[in-house]
Design an enzyme around this catalytic site. Structure first.
Site, PDB file in Angstrom:
ATOM      1  N   LYS A 110      11.209   5.504   0.577  1.00  0.00           N
ATOM      2  CA  LYS A 110      10.312   5.387  -0.580  1.00  0.00           C
ATOM      3  C   LYS A 110      11.089   4.982  -1.835  1.00  0.00           C
ATOM      4  O   LYS A 110      10.634   4.147  -2.622  1.00  0.00           O
ATOM      5  CB  LYS A 110       9.599   6.718  -0.825  1.00  0.00           C
ATOM      6  CG  LYS A 110       8.498   6.998   0.194  1.00  0.00           C
ATOM      7  CD  LYS A 110       7.864   8.346  -0.043  1.00  0.00           C
ATOM      8  CE  LYS A 110       6.720   8.564   0.953  1.00  0.00           C
ATOM      9  NZ  LYS A 110       6.201   9.933   0.885  1.00  0.00           N
ATOM     10  N   SER A 164       1.052  12.928   0.913  1.00  0.00           N
ATOM     11  CA  SER A 164       2.098  12.746  -0.097  1.00  0.00           C
ATOM     12  C   SER A 164       1.599  11.968  -1.312  1.00  0.00           C
ATOM     13  O   SER A 164       2.311  11.804  -2.298  1.00  0.00           O
ATOM     14  CB  SER A 164       3.334  12.086   0.522  1.00  0.00           C
ATOM     15  OG  SER A 164       3.142  10.703   0.601  1.00  0.00           O
TER      16      SER A 164
END
Ligand code: ADP
Length: 755
Positions: free
Chosen positions: A706, A663
């Site tokens: 996140k 990611s």
């Protein structure tokens, strides 16, 4: 002659027989009169008189005269002599007529001798019956015998010989032989009866001694208990365990094993070197709860209340827990699916497990599995090992003191598999409803029923949990708290609890709202509230010292004096003061602790085209970097034409869960682009997304965590993969309000916008 077949009696002369009216009726005889002479024939087997033929009767019978008939119709007859029955005919009315010939016996015995031997036999009988309870009754019966034939006829039923052998008594012509036959049968009867009686007496004596022994044991037990009560300090270990085993209600197998160990302990004696080990074993098994706890109906409303009382927020989590309890209530069961709470530390996973126990009114026990690498830690060591111990599961059961606790298995993602066997497979057995009703800990060596235990597991991430184990569990995510949620948790739960723990009264100390917010933003950087809790406790402890010293009567904690309480500087938000440098870009990662921001740094130095990666390593990272370089070369051929004259260094800080490696893809591409074009990117812009060779931005996991981390760190703008837009539903509004979230499909969109 009118003939009557009879069964079960032998016929001899000079014997009186009585027939009841009902029996006479079966004879089909019109009328009987006193003085009538009739013939009796002996049936070979018990068949209906109406069906009897010549073959069914023995050849010798007896003639008899009717002596009297009483008013009720009962008949008394006396036999005359033995007869041979030659032929049978049946009349129209069913009566039987027969041809008979008299069959005289041989008088080969002296009358005196006969009398003498008969009297002797009779007195033997009289003596014999004395020993029996029914002797008195039998005595009257015996005294009526006037001759040996009467004796024989009334005793035939008791002789234990075949019917054929009995008939022999009738058949023999010699008086002497007959007498001897009868005598012989009588003696064997008495002999047999005596043997049986003796055997019975012996058995009785044996039983009596068993009863006696039992009674004595009981008596000792009662006396011993009384003594124990008087001097509890003197109760021996053996006695204590004996009582504990009896009272524990353990299953048969367990009790057998425990008694075996107890016996060894007795033999070993206190000075024996195995004594301690045996003691520990018995102490363990007798302190377990072996009771089968009844199912108690679940009050869902109350359960909801309790969950809300102890935990702020966590709406989704709570509703999933309530669903589980509802299913258990419908099935009237004490356990159900195994829940797996996944989230960063301090997000309330363990403590909500405790609330579930409270809501169900059941015991709570927590077992930490972090770092467990040996199967024996779950399932126990065999007792043959020195220092063997039960496994953590059974040890937890003992601690809980119940057979149906809510058991929180903490950190199931931190089980380690190595030479000690696979602890996760042992855990699988514990959690398998098909097997766990007879879970056998190696140390205990006997089965224990875990099927009523409600298991709740916790983990920071599902990545390291073996698939079979994961398949058994229902995952419930704990996404972490926003700043507002943390504020509420601190105000409503953490501060009151910390005050109580330190003994500070409300009127003596206040923490202002702005101070709470400052603790959250300047002194913690986490998904959960563990750090926050610690800081609050630090504040309280400092306050306690001030109050006790009497420096102050009322303390107020404000942002201005916070540092005095906490004793160290807050966390600096390096994002804010970070300068924009070409080659450095802010990324977002998903770590065990929730979400985190990270800086991806790239740099070139003169060299020969070597690529160095530091920080988070591994094939995944290497691939991401290689893809990124290809893409950048492709997009910026001019800027990257001299790349072979340089060595390239890419640094990706480690910490992210392995699955999250890719990611960082778009962040690496952006960092490299920034490096080669010399254009810096604002550090308050963060991004996350996997990258394909074509430059497509692919979806990632852990978006809520996140984004929360981004807000905490002061990020203002976040680029996310378009395919993750759906996940925004799970992101708190408060977080979305703070951030400019830009979904992208292509890496080019990011680069065009940030540079
Ligand atoms: P975890 O098991 O997820 O690491 P804990 O359950 O140990 O977290 O929680 C840490 C502390 O934070 C506990 O004292 C707990 O009571 C508190 N806490 C966590 N979440 C909440 C919440 N939503 N409301 C109130 N207190 C909370």
């Amino acid at each position: 002659m009118l003939t009557i077949p009879i069964y079960d009696t032998i016929l001899l002369p000079d014997v009186t027989f009585y027939f009841k009216k009902e029996v006479i009726e079966d004879w089909n005889v019109e009328e009987l009169e006193v003085g009538d002479v009739i013939a009796f024939a002996m049936l070979r087997e018990d068949i209906d008189i109406d069906a009897a033929t010549l073959e069914d009767i023995y050849p010798i019978g007896a003639s008899a005269r009717i002596d009297s008939i009483d008013a009720e119709g009962n008949v008394k007859v006396r036999t005359i002599e033995r007869i041979s029955i030659m032929d049978l005919t049946r009349d129209a009315d069913g009566t039987i007529e027969s041809e008979v010939v008299s069959r005289p016996e041989i008088n080969d015995m002296d009358a005196d001798e006969l009398k003498e031997r008969f009297e002797k036999l009779k007195s033997k009988f009289l003596k014999f019956v004395q020993n029996y309870q029914w002797g008195l009754w039998a005595r009257g019966f015996i005294l009526q015998w006037k001759n040996v034939n009467e004796l024989a006829c009334s005793m035939t039923g008791y002789f234990s010989v075949t019917w054929e052998e009995k008939y022999e008594i009738v058949e023999v012509d010699s008086q002497k032989e007959r007498f001897e036959l009868i005598e012989h049968m009588c003696y064997s009867f008495m002999e047999l009866a005596d043997v049986a009686e003796n055997a019975e007496l012996e058995q009785q004596a044996r039983n009596e001694s068993i009863y006696r022994e039992d009674a004595i044991k009981k008596q000792i037990e009662i006396l011993q208990r009384e003594l124990d009560e008087m001097h509890p300090e003197n109760i021996s270990d053996v006695r204590r365990f004996e009582m504990a085993i009896t009272e524990s209600g353990m299953n048969e197998i367990a009790e057998k094993e425990a008694r075996k160990v107890l016996n060894r302990m007795k033999q070993e004696g206190q000075d024996g070197h195995e004594y301690g080990m045996l003691y520990d074993y018995l102490d363990f098994v007798t302190s377990l709860s072996w009771k089968n706890e009844e199912y108690v109906p679940i009050d869902l409303n109350k359960a909801e209340e309790i969950l809300d009382k102890e935990h702020y927020g966590l709406k989704k989590v709570k509703s999933r827990i309530i669903q589980q309890l509802a299913v258990m209530a419908l099935n009237k069961k004490q356990s159900g699916s195994i829940l797996l709470f996944v989230g960063a530390p301090g997000t309330g996973k363990t403590s909500i497990g405790q609330s579930i126990a409270e809501a169900l009114g059941r015991k709570y026990v927590r077992i930490s599995l972090g770092g467990v690498r040996d199967e024996a830690e779950i399932r126990g060591h065999r007792r043959t090992y020195i220092g063997a111990m039960p496994g953590r599961i059974m040890e937890g059961m003992k601690r809980s003191g119940a057979s149906n606790p809510v058991m929180v298995l903490d950190e199931v993602d931190k089980l380690v598999r190595d030479y000690g066997g696979d602890p996760s497979s042992a855990l699988l057995e514990v959690l398998d409803p098909e097997q766990n009703n007879s879970f056998t800990d190696h140390y205990m060596n006997v089965p224990y029923d875990l099927s009523n235990v409600l298991f709740v597991c916790t983990a920071n991430s599902t990545d390291t949990i073996p698939e079979p184990l994961l398949n058994r569990m229902e995952i419930i995510e704990f996404p972490g708290y926003t700043a507002t949620e943390k504020f509420q948790i601190a105000k409503k739960h953490l501060i009151p609890k910390a005050m109580k723990a330190t003994g500070i009264r409300r009127k003596n100390m206040t923490v202002t709202d702005t101070a709470i917010k400052a603790i959250i933003s300047d002194y913690t950087m986490e998904s959960g509230v563990r750090g926050l809790k610690k800081q609050i406790e630090t504040v309280m402890r400092y306050g306690a010292v001030q109050l006790v010293k009497g420096n102050n009567e009322k303390i107020s904690v404000k942002p201005a004096n916070l540092r005095e309480f906490i004793g160290h500087r807050g966390i600096s938000h390096d994002i804010i003061d970070k300068k924009s440098i070409p080659g450095v870009v802010t990324g977002l990662a998903w770590t065990m602790a929730g979400g985190e921001i990270l800086f991806i740094e790239t740099k070139t130095v003169h060299g020969s085209g070597k690529i160095t990666i530091t920080g988070q390593l591994g094939d995944v990272m290497k691939e991401s970097v290689e893809i990124a370089i290809s893409l950048v070369k492709d997009m910026y051929p001019v800027e990257t034409r001299n790349i072979s004259k340089y060595d390239l260094h890419v640094h990706v800080p480690e910490g992210a869960v392995p699955k999250d490696g890719p990611s960082a893809g778009i962040t690496i591409v952006t960092a490299l682009t920034s490096l080669f074009t010399g254009k810096a990117v604002d550090p308050r812009i963060a991004m996350t997304g996997e990258i394909s060779l074509r430059g497509n931005v692919m979806p990632i996991g852990g978006l809520p965590e996140k984004l929360m981390a981004a807000v905490r760190a002061g990020v203002k703008t976040v680029y996310i993969p378009e395919k993750n837009v759906e996940d925004l539903e799970d992101v708190a509004d408060e977080v979305k309000k703070e951030l400019k979230i830009i979904p992208v499909k292509k890496i080019k969109e990011v680069i065009d916008q940030v540079m």
